[in-house]
Design a protein around this motif. Structure first.
Motif, PDB file in Angstrom:
ATOM      1  N   VAL A  85       0.866  -1.175   0.000  1.00 37.92           N
ATOM      2  CA  VAL A  85       0.000   0.000   0.000  1.00 37.92           C
ATOM      3  C   VAL A  85       0.903   1.225   0.000  1.00 37.92           C
ATOM      4  CG1 VAL A  85      -1.819   1.266   1.188  1.00 37.92           C
ATOM      5  CG2 VAL A  85      -1.778  -1.233   1.289  1.00 37.92           C
TER       6      VAL A  85
ATOM      7  N   GLU B 193       0.313  -7.664  -4.384  1.00 38.94           N
ATOM      8  CA  GLU B 193      -0.714  -8.455  -3.707  1.00 38.94           C
ATOM      9  C   GLU B 193      -0.170  -9.819  -3.284  1.00 38.94           C
ATOM     10  OE1 GLU B 193      -4.436  -6.624  -6.340  1.00 38.94           O
ATOM     11  OE2 GLU B 193      -4.108  -8.792  -6.249  1.00 38.94           O
TER      12      GLU B 193
ATOM     13  N   LYS C  10      -2.408   0.733  -4.658  1.00 42.09           N
ATOM     14  CA  LYS C  10      -2.134  -0.659  -4.336  1.00 42.09           C
ATOM     15  C   LYS C  10      -1.845  -1.404  -5.638  1.00 42.09           C
ATOM     16  CE  LYS C  10      -5.226  -0.840  -0.290  1.00 42.09           C
ATOM     17  NZ  LYS C  10      -6.341  -1.594   0.348  1.00 42.09           N
TER      18      LYS C  10
END
Length: 272
Positions: free
Chosen positions: A36, A58, A53
Motif C-alpha cells: 500500500v 498483492e 495498491k
C-alpha cells in the motif's frame, strides 16, 4: 503523513484526477498485509493525496484468484455508488509506477469520532450495539460494541451485498464533516459466503426503508443491460456478478439483516 488536499477541485472530478493525474509515491503504509503506497496525484493544476495498491504487491490467497484484489476494490466502489450512499472513497483501476493497481482518494479520519468500543458491562448501553466478547488480557473479557449509527447500518448492508470477508474497525473512516467512508475491499465478491464483519449489531433485524431503497437501485443497475452490470463485467467474473445479484435479491426477499452462518468465525481477527 500530511493532510490531503480536499476534493472536489475546481474543474475536475475526483475520478478524473485519480485516473489522469501523475502519481508520485510519497511513502508506504507498512502495517498493511499487501503493498500500500501513499501517493500524491496531480493534473491540470489540481492535486490530492491517494492510496496506490499495485497488483504486483498483492499476496496470494487460497480462496481468491491471484492478481484480482485491485479489481475487487474498484468493484466495491462501483456498487457503493449505485446504492447512492457514497460509502467507499473514489477508486479507479489504472497504471502506476509499479504497474496496474487500485488508486483511491486518501481520506483523513476524524480522531474525535469513536464508532467502536470495549465495555466491561454485559449490555452495550444506549446508542451502542453488541458484537460479542473479546479477550483483553489477564483472563479478562470485555464486550465489543459498535455505534448504533445509520452510516454503519448502511455499511453493514453494503458488506452483505459485496460479501466482505474482512470488515475490521481500522477500515472505518469517519470524517470531520460527518461522512463515513470504508476502505480495504480486496477480499470481496467471492461466490461462496465469506461475510466476516464487526457490524453484526443489527443481525436479524428488519432492514430500514433506506436500505431497501438502496437494494432496489442496485437491483435495477444489475439488470443484464444495466450500467453497473456492464462495468462489473470488466472487473469480476460472470459467476461473481451473478452471485452478487443473488445476494441482493436474497436480502430484498428476506427484508432483514443477515445473521452469522455459524460455519466459521463471524468476526475477523484481529477485529481492529
Amino acid at each position: 503523513m500530511p493532510a490531503p488536499e480536499r476534493i472536489p477541485p475546481r474543474s475536475l472530478t475526483a475520478l478524473d484526477l485519480l485516473t489522469k493525474g501523475e502519481l508520485k509515491v510519497r511513502g508506504q503504509v507498512r502495517e498493511a498485509s499487501n503493498a500500500v503506497l501513499y501517493c500524491s496525484v496531480s493534473y491540470e493544476g489540481e492535486e490530492a493525496h491517494c492510496v496506490y495498491k499495485p497488483v504486483a504487491g498483492e499476496r496470494p490467497l487460497w480462496d481468491f484468484p491471484d492478481g484480482t484484489l485491485a479489481q475487487r476494490e474498484v468493484a466495491a466502489y462501483e456498487v457503493s455508488e449505485a446504492t447512492g450512499w457514497g460509502l467507499v472513497p473514489p477508486t479507479v483501476l489504472r497504471d502506476g509506477p509499479y504497474g496496474q493497481g487500485m488508486v483511491q482518494l486518501w481520506i483523513e479520519a476524524d480522531p474525535e469520532q469513536s464508532l467502536l468500543a470495549l465495555v466491561e458491562d454485559e449490555e452495550p448501553g444506549e446508542g451502542w450495539k453488541a458484537v460479542g466478547f473479546a479477550e483483553v488480557g489477564e483472563g479478562r473479557t470485555a464486550l465489543l460494541v459498535h455505534a448504533d449509527d445509520v452510516r454503519l447500518r448502511r455499511l453493514a448492508v453494503l458488506d452483505a451485498v459485496i460479501n466482505n470477508g474482512d470488515r475490521k474497525g481500522g477500515h472505518l473512516l469517519p470524517t470531520a464533516d460527518g461522512h463515513l467512508y470504508a476502505i480495504d475491499h480486496g477480499v470481496t465478491f467471492n461466490v461462496d459466503d465469506k461475510l466476516r464483519t464487526l457490524l453484526w449489531g443489527w443481525a436479524g433485524d428488519p432492514l430500514p426503508a433506506d436500505a431497501l431503497s438502496g437494494l432496489a437501485s442496485l437491483s435495477d443497475s444489475l439488470s443484464a443491460d444495466g450500467p453497473l452490470a456492464t462495468r462489473l463485467a470488466q472487473l469480476l467474473t460472470a459467476a461473481e456478478v451473478e452471485a452478487l445479484r443473488g445476494r441482493v435479491e436474497a436480502l430484498r426477499g428476506a427484508g432483514r439483516h443477515p445473521v452469522p452462518s455459524g460455519e466459521w468465525p463471524a468476526i475477523p481477527w484481529p477485529p481492529v
